[in-house]
Design a protein around this motif. Structure first.
Motif, PDB file in Angstrom:
ATOM      1  N   PHE A 216      46.287 -17.087   6.773  1.00 18.27           N
ATOM      2  CA  PHE A 216      46.438 -18.053   7.854  1.00 18.27           C
ATOM      3  C   PHE A 216      47.865 -18.048   8.385  1.00 18.27           C
ATOM      4  CE2 PHE A 216      42.430 -19.706   6.452  1.00 18.27           C
ATOM      5  CZ  PHE A 216      41.924 -20.448   7.508  1.00 18.27           C
ATOM      6  N   VAL A 217      48.014 -18.475   9.632  1.00 18.37           N
ATOM      7  CA  VAL A 217      49.339 -18.719  10.192  1.00 18.37           C
ATOM      8  C   VAL A 217      50.018 -19.786   9.348  1.00 18.37           C
ATOM      9  CG1 VAL A 217      50.599 -19.574  12.193  1.00 18.37           C
ATOM     10  CG2 VAL A 217      48.595 -18.111  12.529  1.00 18.37           C
ATOM     11  N   PRO A 218      51.262 -19.560   8.886  1.00 23.84           N
ATOM     12  CA  PRO A 218      51.920 -20.542   8.015  1.00 23.84           C
ATOM     13  C   PRO A 218      52.156 -21.876   8.718  1.00 23.84           C
ATOM     14  CG  PRO A 218      53.043 -18.424   7.914  1.00 23.84           C
ATOM     15  CD  PRO A 218      52.062 -18.344   9.051  1.00 23.84           C
ATOM     16  N   MET A 219      52.085 -22.930   7.945  1.00 25.18           N
ATOM     17  CA  MET A 219      52.360 -24.272   8.447  1.00 25.18           C
ATOM     18  C   MET A 219      53.861 -24.437   8.677  1.00 25.18           C
ATOM     19  SD  MET A 219      51.243 -27.852   6.659  1.00 25.18           S
ATOM     20  CE  MET A 219      51.529 -29.434   7.463  1.00 25.18           C
ATOM     21  N   LEU A 220      54.237 -24.973   9.820  1.00 22.41           N
ATOM     22  CA  LEU A 220      55.640 -25.211  10.107  1.00 22.41           C
ATOM     23  C   LEU A 220      56.147 -26.391   9.278  1.00 22.41           C
ATOM     24  CD1 LEU A 220      55.644 -24.844  14.009  1.00 22.41           C
ATOM     25  CD2 LEU A 220      56.198 -23.120  12.297  1.00 22.41           C
ATOM     26  N   GLY A 221      57.434 -26.368   8.955  1.00 20.77           N
ATOM     27  CA  GLY A 221      58.029 -27.496   8.252  1.00 20.77           C
ATOM     28  C   GLY A 221      57.879 -27.460   6.752  1.00 20.77           C
ATOM     29  N   GLN A 222      57.385 -26.340   6.186  1.00 15.77           N
ATOM     30  CA  GLN A 222      57.291 -26.190   4.732  1.00 15.77           C
ATOM     31  C   GLN A 222      58.020 -24.901   4.339  1.00 15.77           C
ATOM     32  OE1 GLN A 222      53.146 -26.417   3.470  1.00 15.77           O
ATOM     33  NE2 GLN A 222      53.318 -28.618   3.233  1.00 15.77           N
ATOM     34  N   PRO A 223      59.349 -24.915   4.345  1.00 15.68           N
ATOM     35  CA  PRO A 223      60.141 -23.697   4.075  1.00 15.68           C
ATOM     36  C   PRO A 223      60.216 -23.394   2.582  1.00 15.68           C
ATOM     37  CG  PRO A 223      61.609 -25.544   4.462  1.00 15.68           C
ATOM     38  CD  PRO A 223      60.212 -26.072   4.652  1.00 15.68           C
ATOM     39  N   GLY A 224      59.086 -23.050   1.994  1.00 13.29           N
ATOM     40  CA  GLY A 224      59.056 -22.821   0.552  1.00 13.29           C
ATOM     41  C   GLY A 224      59.174 -21.372   0.147  1.00 13.29           C
ATOM     42  N   GLU A 225      59.237 -20.477   1.134  1.00 11.82           N
ATOM     43  CA  GLU A 225      59.271 -19.052   0.828  1.00 11.82           C
ATOM     44  C   GLU A 225      60.514 -18.400   1.427  1.00 11.82           C
ATOM     45  OE1 GLU A 225      54.644 -17.765   0.934  1.00 11.82           O
ATOM     46  OE2 GLU A 225      55.398 -18.756   2.718  1.00 11.82           O
ATOM     47  N   HIS A 226      61.034 -17.408   0.706  1.00 11.16           N
ATOM     48  CA  HIS A 226      62.165 -16.627   1.178  1.00 11.16           C
ATOM     49  C   HIS A 226      61.755 -15.158   1.263  1.00 11.16           C
ATOM     50  CE1 HIS A 226      64.749 -20.060   0.777  1.00 11.16           C
ATOM     51  NE2 HIS A 226      64.574 -20.145  -0.538  1.00 11.16           N
ATOM     52  N   SER A 227      62.517 -14.373   1.985  1.00  8.60           N
ATOM     53  CA  SER A 227      62.270 -12.935   2.045  1.00  8.60           C
ATOM     54  C   SER A 227      63.599 -12.203   2.086  1.00  8.60           C
ATOM     55  CB  SER A 227      61.420 -12.564   3.269  1.00  8.60           C
ATOM     56  OG  SER A 227      62.095 -12.908   4.470  1.00  8.60           O
ATOM     57  N   ALA A 228      63.599 -10.982   1.555  1.00 11.36           N
ATOM     58  CA  ALA A 228      64.807 -10.170   1.534  1.00 11.36           C
ATOM     59  C   ALA A 228      64.426  -8.704   1.494  1.00 11.36           C
ATOM     60  CB  ALA A 228      65.660 -10.513   0.309  1.00 11.36           C
ATOM     61  N   THR A 229      65.126  -7.884   2.268  1.00  8.98           N
ATOM     62  CA  THR A 229      64.933  -6.440   2.194  1.00  8.98           C
ATOM     63  C   THR A 229      65.753  -5.886   1.034  1.00  8.98           C
ATOM     64  OG1 THR A 229      66.697  -6.115   3.820  1.00  8.98           O
ATOM     65  CG2 THR A 229      64.443  -6.188   4.647  1.00  8.98           C
ATOM     66  N   VAL A 230      65.310  -4.749   0.497  1.00 13.34           N
ATOM     67  CA  VAL A 230      65.973  -4.192  -0.685  1.00 13.34           C
ATOM     68  C   VAL A 230      66.474  -2.763  -0.468  1.00 13.34           C
ATOM     69  CG1 VAL A 230      64.729  -5.679  -2.291  1.00 13.34           C
ATOM     70  CG2 VAL A 230      63.749  -3.458  -1.660  1.00 13.34           C
ATOM     71  N   ASP A 231      66.434  -2.291   0.783  1.00 15.54           N
ATOM     72  CA  ASP A 231      66.898  -0.928   1.066  1.00 15.54           C
ATOM     73  C   ASP A 231      67.744  -0.949   2.331  1.00 15.54           C
ATOM     74  OD1 ASP A 231      64.813   0.438   3.405  1.00 15.54           O
ATOM     75  OD2 ASP A 231      64.255  -1.442   2.449  1.00 15.54           O
ATOM     76  N   PRO A 232      68.672   0.006   2.473  1.00 13.63           N
ATOM     77  CA  PRO A 232      69.582   0.013   3.634  1.00 13.63           C
ATOM     78  C   PRO A 232      68.866   0.080   4.977  1.00 13.63           C
ATOM     79  CG  PRO A 232      70.365   1.525   1.929  1.00 13.63           C
ATOM     80  CD  PRO A 232      68.990   1.095   1.518  1.00 13.63           C
TER      81      PRO A 232
END
Length: 402
Positions: A216-232
Motif C-alpha cells: 500500500f501507499v505509506p500513510m503520511l505522518g508516521q516516519p517510522g522507517e529509514h533508508s540508506a544506500t550502501v554503495d558509491p
C-alpha cells in the motif's frame, strides 16, 4: 458504457469477482457488494477495462512522481473487506479515502441503518472521493479532510475501522474510538514488509486472527522507517525501522567485501510465493531489514536479491546477507532458495537465513500470531513472541501460541 473491445462493465465486473473467488472465499454479503458497486465510476479517467483488472489504479501523485493515492487492486480490497466482518447497522471508520470506492462497498454492507466515515489528509483526494460518492448514490457517506491518525471521535465509537494506507504503527486514537470487541483491519508495516492484518480489540490489547500479503501507499505522518544506500553508485538501498540500531557508515561498501553463497534444499515453482520466509525472519531476528537493488546492480551481478525491489536481508555491524534464488538443476521450471553474505559475518548471517528457509519449508502456509499492546497498557510478564517496539504499541509476533 463499454470498453474499446465492446465488453460491458457488468461483464467485466463479473469477471473480476470470479477471478477473486478463484483464489479466496468471500462472505456472501461481500461478494454481493463487489458485484453491485460500479468500480469503473470511481476511476473515471482510467480505461474501463483497467478498473476491473487486478492492478492498482494511480489517482494522485506528489510533484516528485511518488504515489499519493490509488484504487487498490480488487483482490486485496476484497480480502480486507471480508476480514473486517462488517454487519448491517455497523458504524465504520475508514482511514484513507482513496477514490471513494471502498467507502461505497462499506456503505452497501452497513445498509441504511449503518454509518460510514472516511478520512484523508489530502484535500484533493477527499474532493474526488466526495464527488465520486455523490455521483454514484452514496452521498450519505461522510468524507472528512483530516490526518487519519486522529480518527473522528465526533462520529464514534466505531464497530469497525479499516485502514487503506500502509500504517507503520497503530494509532492510539483508533483504540480509543473503537468499541470493545471491535475489529480493525490495516496494512501493517514492520521490518520492511507489509501485511494486511485483522485485529480484534480485547480488554487491553489488539489480537490478530488473519494475515495477508499486500502493498500500500505509506500513510503520511508516521516516519517510522529509514533508508540508506550502501554503495558509491547508490544502486542498493536498505530500508529499516527506527528501533533498529543500524550502523550505516559500517555498511558502506559492504557489497565489495568477501562474498559467500549458501543454498538450501527448498525450491519453488515460477509463480509459487515464498514471502513467508521474510515473515519468519521478522518473528525471530531483530536484524531483519529490506534490501532493494536497482536493475543495473542485478544485471551486473553486483547484488541479486530474490526479488530486486523487495527482499529480506540481515545486517550486523559491517556485514550483510540477503535472500536470493537460482534456477534449480534438479527440477525444471523451479528456483532454489539461498542466501548471499558479505563482510566478516556474512556467512553466519547467510546461514541464519537458511535456518528460517528450512523452518518455512516444513510449513509454507503458516502465519504469525500478532498481539499489540497500546502505550499505557502493560503486557503480562508471560507474554511470548518477538517484540517490536513502536511509539504507540508494543508488537509481539509468534508462531506458536502459548
Amino acid at each position: 458504457m463499454s470498453t474499446a473491445t465492446g465488453t460491458p462493465p457488468e461483464a467485466l465486473r463479473t469477471q473480476m469477482v470470479e477471478r477473486i473467488l478463484a483464489g479466496q472465499r468471500l462472505a456472501p454479503a461481500v461478494e454481493a457488494v463487489l458485484r453491485h458497486v460500479e468500480r469503473h465510476r470511481y476511476v473515471p479517467d482510467a480505461p474501463i477495462a483497467d478498473a476491473y483488472n487486478e492492478q492498482a489504479v494511480i489517482t494522485h501523485t506528489f510533484p516528485d512522481g511518488t504515489h499519493l493515492s490509488c484504487a487498490s487492486g480488487p483482490i486485496i480490497v476484497a480480502a480486507m473487506l471480508d476480514a473486517l466482518h462488517v454487519e448491517p447497522g455497523h458504524n465504520v471508520l475508514e482511514i484513507g479515502a482513496g477514490t471513494g470506492y471502498n467507502a461505497a462497498l462499506l456503505a452497501s454492507l452497513t445498509g441504511v441503518a449503518g454509518q460510514v466515515t472516511t478520512l484523508d489528509v489530502n484535500a484533493d483526494v477527499t474532493a474526488a472521493a466526495r464527488r465520486n460518492l455523490d455521483d454514484t448514490g452514496y452521498s450519505h457517506v461522510r468524507v472528512i479532510t483530516r490526518d487519519g491518525a486522529e480518527g473522528a471521535a465526533e462520529h464514534g465509537p466505531y464497530d469497525r475501522i479499516i485502514v487503506t494506507v500502509g500504517a507503520w504503527d497503530i494509532s492510539r486514537t483508533w483504540w480509543d474510538q473503537m468499541v470493545p470487541g471491535g475489529r480493525l483491519v490495516l496494512p501493517m508495516r514492520w521490518r520492511g514488509t507489509t501485511r494486511a492484518v485483522a485485529f480484534t480489540k480485547r480488554d487491553d490489547h489488539w489480537e490478530s486472527d488473519w494475515v495477508f500479503l499486500c502493498g500500500f501507499v505509506p500513510m503520511l505522518g508516521q516516519p517510522g522507517e529509514h533508508s540508506a544506500t550502501v554503495d558509491p553508485d547508490r544502486l542498493v538501498t536498505l530500508h529499516y525501522d527506527t528501533d533498529q540500531p543500524v550502523d550505516v557508515d559500517a555498511l558502506q561498501g559492504v557489497l565489495d567485501r568477501e562474498k559467500v553463497e549458501v543454498w538450501s534444499d527448498a525450491t519453488v515453482g515460477g509463480e509459487e510465493p515464498f514471502d513467508r520466509v521474510w515473515l519468519r525472519l521478522t518473528a525471530t531476528d531483530d536484524r531483519t531489514v529490506r534490501i532493494q537493488a536497482d536493475q543495473k546492480a542485478v544485471t551486473s551481478g553486483f547484488c541479486t536479491p530474490a526479488i530486486a525491489v523487495r527482499s529480506p536481508a540481515l545486517i550486523d555491524g559491517g556485514s550483510l546477507a540477503y535472500l536470493t534464488t537460482r534456477r534449480s538443476d534438479d527440477q525444471q521450471g523451479c528456483w532454489q532458495l539461498g542466501a548471499i553474505g558479505h563482510g566478516p559475518d556474512g556467512e553466519q548471517l547467510a546461514n541464519r537465513i537458511l535456518d528460517e528457509i528450512a523452518v518455512w519449508d516444513r510449513d509454507r502456509s503458516a502465519d504469525p500470531h500478532l498481539v499489540a499492546y497500546p502505550t499505557g497498557t502493560t503486557p503480562p510478564d508471560d507474554t511470548t513472541g518477538k517484540l517490536i517496539t513502536k511509539p504507540e504499541n508494543r508488537l509481539y509476533l509468534a508462531y506458536d501460541r502459548q
